[in-house]
Design an enzyme around this catalytic site. Structure first.
Site, PDB file in Angstrom:
ATOM      1  N   SER A  97     -56.907 -23.388  -5.938  1.00  0.00           N
ATOM      2  CA  SER A  97     -58.157 -23.687  -6.628  1.00  0.00           C
ATOM      3  C   SER A  97     -58.142 -25.152  -7.051  1.00  0.00           C
ATOM      4  CB  SER A  97     -58.286 -22.800  -7.867  1.00  0.00           C
ATOM      5  OG  SER A  97     -59.358 -23.235  -8.678  1.00  0.00           O
ATOM      6  N   TYR A 124     -55.128 -19.446 -15.782  1.00  0.00           N
ATOM      7  CA  TYR A 124     -55.559 -19.503 -14.372  1.00  0.00           C
ATOM      8  C   TYR A 124     -55.144 -20.833 -13.753  1.00  0.00           C
ATOM      9  CZ  TYR A 124     -58.786 -19.311 -10.353  1.00  0.00           C
ATOM     10  OH  TYR A 124     -59.331 -19.313  -9.083  1.00  0.00           O
ATOM     11  N   LYS A 138     -52.629 -21.374 -10.561  1.00  0.00           N
ATOM     12  CA  LYS A 138     -53.067 -21.995  -9.304  1.00  0.00           C
ATOM     13  C   LYS A 138     -52.307 -23.303  -9.034  1.00  0.00           C
ATOM     14  CE  LYS A 138     -56.101 -18.981  -7.843  1.00  0.00           C
ATOM     15  NZ  LYS A 138     -56.002 -18.321  -6.526  1.00  0.00           N
TER      16      LYS A 138
HETATM   17  N1  NAD Z   1     -65.145 -17.789  -6.317  1.00  0.00           N
HETATM   18  C1  NAD Z   1     -64.780 -19.030  -6.605  1.00  0.00           C
HETATM   19  O1  NAD Z   1     -65.589 -19.879  -7.042  1.00  0.00           O
HETATM   20  C2  NAD Z   1     -63.350 -19.460  -6.349  1.00  0.00           C
HETATM   21  C3  NAD Z   1     -63.040 -20.820  -6.513  1.00  0.00           C
HETATM   22  C4  NAD Z   1     -61.730 -21.236  -6.288  1.00  0.00           C
HETATM   23  C5  NAD Z   1     -60.767 -20.309  -5.903  1.00  0.00           C
HETATM   24  N2  NAD Z   1     -61.109 -18.993  -5.738  1.00  0.00           N
HETATM   25  C6  NAD Z   1     -60.055 -18.079  -5.288  1.00  0.00           C
HETATM   26  O2  NAD Z   1     -60.502 -17.349  -4.167  1.00  0.00           O
HETATM   27  C7  NAD Z   1     -59.735 -16.148  -4.050  1.00  0.00           C
HETATM   28  C8  NAD Z   1     -60.628 -14.982  -3.737  1.00  0.00           C
HETATM   29  O3  NAD Z   1     -61.459 -14.726  -4.859  1.00  0.00           O
HETATM   30  P1  NAD Z   1     -63.021 -14.444  -4.693  1.00  0.00           P
HETATM   31  O4  NAD Z   1     -63.728 -15.585  -5.289  1.00  0.00           O
HETATM   32  O5  NAD Z   1     -63.329 -14.036  -3.299  1.00  0.00           O
HETATM   33  O6  NAD Z   1     -63.191 -13.248  -5.753  1.00  0.00           O
HETATM   34  P2  NAD Z   1     -63.471 -11.680  -5.555  1.00  0.00           P
HETATM   35  O7  NAD Z   1     -63.398 -11.110  -6.924  1.00  0.00           O
HETATM   36  O8  NAD Z   1     -64.722 -11.469  -4.780  1.00  0.00           O
HETATM   37  O9  NAD Z   1     -62.225 -11.190  -4.695  1.00  0.00           O
HETATM   38  C9  NAD Z   1     -60.939 -11.056  -5.255  1.00  0.00           C
HETATM   39  C10 NAD Z   1     -60.376  -9.732  -4.800  1.00  0.00           C
HETATM   40  O10 NAD Z   1     -59.011  -9.650  -5.253  1.00  0.00           O
HETATM   41  C11 NAD Z   1     -58.781  -8.322  -5.671  1.00  0.00           C
HETATM   42  N3  NAD Z   1     -57.645  -8.269  -6.583  1.00  0.00           N
HETATM   43  C12 NAD Z   1     -57.612  -8.671  -7.887  1.00  0.00           C
HETATM   44  N4  NAD Z   1     -56.413  -8.419  -8.405  1.00  0.00           N
HETATM   45  C13 NAD Z   1     -55.654  -7.872  -7.420  1.00  0.00           C
HETATM   46  C14 NAD Z   1     -54.324  -7.412  -7.335  1.00  0.00           C
HETATM   47  N5  NAD Z   1     -53.512  -7.432  -8.417  1.00  0.00           N
HETATM   48  N6  NAD Z   1     -53.865  -6.920  -6.164  1.00  0.00           N
HETATM   49  C15 NAD Z   1     -54.682  -6.868  -5.084  1.00  0.00           C
HETATM   50  N7  NAD Z   1     -55.963  -7.280  -5.101  1.00  0.00           N
HETATM   51  C16 NAD Z   1     -56.440  -7.783  -6.259  1.00  0.00           C
HETATM   52  C17 NAD Z   1     -60.084  -7.892  -6.339  1.00  0.00           C
HETATM   53  O11 NAD Z   1     -60.185  -6.461  -6.429  1.00  0.00           O
HETATM   54  C18 NAD Z   1     -61.113  -8.512  -5.405  1.00  0.00           C
HETATM   55  O12 NAD Z   1     -61.496  -7.613  -4.372  1.00  0.00           O
HETATM   56  C19 NAD Z   1     -58.955 -16.038  -5.362  1.00  0.00           C
HETATM   57  O13 NAD Z   1     -57.625 -16.476  -5.140  1.00  0.00           O
HETATM   58  C20 NAD Z   1     -59.658 -17.013  -6.289  1.00  0.00           C
HETATM   59  O14 NAD Z   1     -58.794 -17.508  -7.291  1.00  0.00           O
HETATM   60  C21 NAD Z   1     -62.377 -18.553  -5.946  1.00  0.00           C
END
Ligand code: NAD
Length: 278
Positions: free
Chosen positions: A145, A158, A162
């Site tokens: 991130s 967080y 990250k």
């Molecule tokens: N959405 C954003 O703006 C953003 C920005 C930077 C980084 N990210 C990163 O992107 C990645 C994906 O997140 P997203 O945005 O698609 O969110 P999301 O919530 O749509 O998907 C995350 C998924 O991870 C699953 N999860 C959570 N804890 C878990 C665990 N202990 N074991 C297995 N699965 C688990 C959740 O059930 C969910 O389905 C993450 O690493 C997040 O930190 C997201």
């Protein structure tokens, strides 16, 4: 579109956090490229729905309900993947937001680190040895991130998790140089993306500034093909140039001997604003 050589027909891709957002979008794209997919997620219900939808496209898939913070669960994911075929791509992507300021409860910190950092480390430690021993192209993509690079005040737990993923993945990429490019590591750095994360904050429509998860994956795939380690995604509000400046400013805090996180320090507000304009 040419793909990273690890993305190949009938090879197995493992994706954690695959029931939603970026992981789910990646599952669709990799299935369309002919890969067999193991989708792992802690949410059994969402995972079942995701699995059904992807299988309907004709893809070969397995779903594994797993908590990535539990090493035995990740080992089960690996066993399913090995049973499905030669594993060539692992996306350690599952994460949670912590709402953890410095003084928030230790449980919150622990849970955030357990999933966001230890979950990635389990994935790396359990999958990398067989990838290194194999004789086909492989890749490990860890989702980081921008918050792990520039550390905006707020959800410190967080940010720390990250930042740890960034450090881990950088060192992994270096260690994998021994495979002479056959096994590669990559840090996916999404911008603001409309996913389950955003919806969990009560936002029910994609904000104009956000990318979709599909945009992130469509940005990631050519970057992987090009061999990029840092896959720094823009979004509709933040172009790459802005990210570059923010990252350079953060790094210069040390070089210029400024206070920590000077971007948010009142004494540096004007200097930072001028710098961003310049
Ligand atoms: N959405 C954003 O703006 C953003 C920005 C930077 C980084 N990210 C990163 O992107 C990645 C994906 O997140 P997203 O945005 O698609 O969110 P999301 O919530 O749509 O998907 C995350 C998924 O991870 C699953 N999860 C959570 N804890 C878990 C665990 N202990 N074991 C297995 N699965 C688990 C959740 O059930 C969910 O389905 C993450 O690493 C997040 O930190 C997201």
């Amino acid at each position: 579109m040419p793909h990273h050589p690890a993305i190949a027909r009938d090879r197995v891709a493992v994706i954690t956090g695959a029931a939603s957002g970026i992981g789910l979008a990646a599952a669709y794209r990799l299935a369309a490229a002919g890969m067999r997919i193991v989708l792992a997620d802690i949410s059994a219900e969402a995972l079942a729905a995701a699995g059904k939808a992807i299988a309907a496209s004709g893809a070969t898939i397995r779903t594994v309900t797993a908590d990535v913070s539990v090493r035995e669960d990740v080992a089960r994911v690996k066993a399913e993947a090995d049973a499905l075929g030669p594993v060539s791509l692992v996306m350690n992507n599952a994460a949670r937001e912590g709402s953890g300021g410095i003084l928030s409860g230790i449980d919150r910190w622990q849970a955030t680190m357990d999933v966001n950092f230890w979950g990635v480390l389990h994935g790396v430690q359990l999958f990398a040895p067989d990838m290194i021993a194999a004789d086909w192209p492989c890749a490990i993509v860890n989702t980081g991130s921008k918050q792990g690079i520039t550390l905006p005040p707020g959800d410190t737990a967080y940010n720390v998790s990250k930042a740890a993923v960034k450090a881990l993945t950088e060192s992994l990429a270096h260690d994998l140089l021994a495979t002479e490019g056959r096994v590669t590591a990559h840090l996916l750095i999404p911008g603001f993306t409309y996913t389950g994360f955003t919806r969990a904050r009560g936002v029910s429509e994609k904000p104009a500034g956000a990318w979709t998860a599909e945009q992130v994956v469509d940005f990631m795939l050519p970057a992987l093909a090009a061999g990029d380690f840092y896959i720094l995604c823009p979004d509709n509000d933040v172009p790459r140039e802005t990210d570059e400046k923010r990252i350079a400013w953060a790094a210069a805090d040390i070089i210029e001997n400024r206070p920590a996180l000077s971007r948010w320090h009142p004494d540096y507000a004007a200097a930072f604003a001028d710098y961003m304009k310049g």
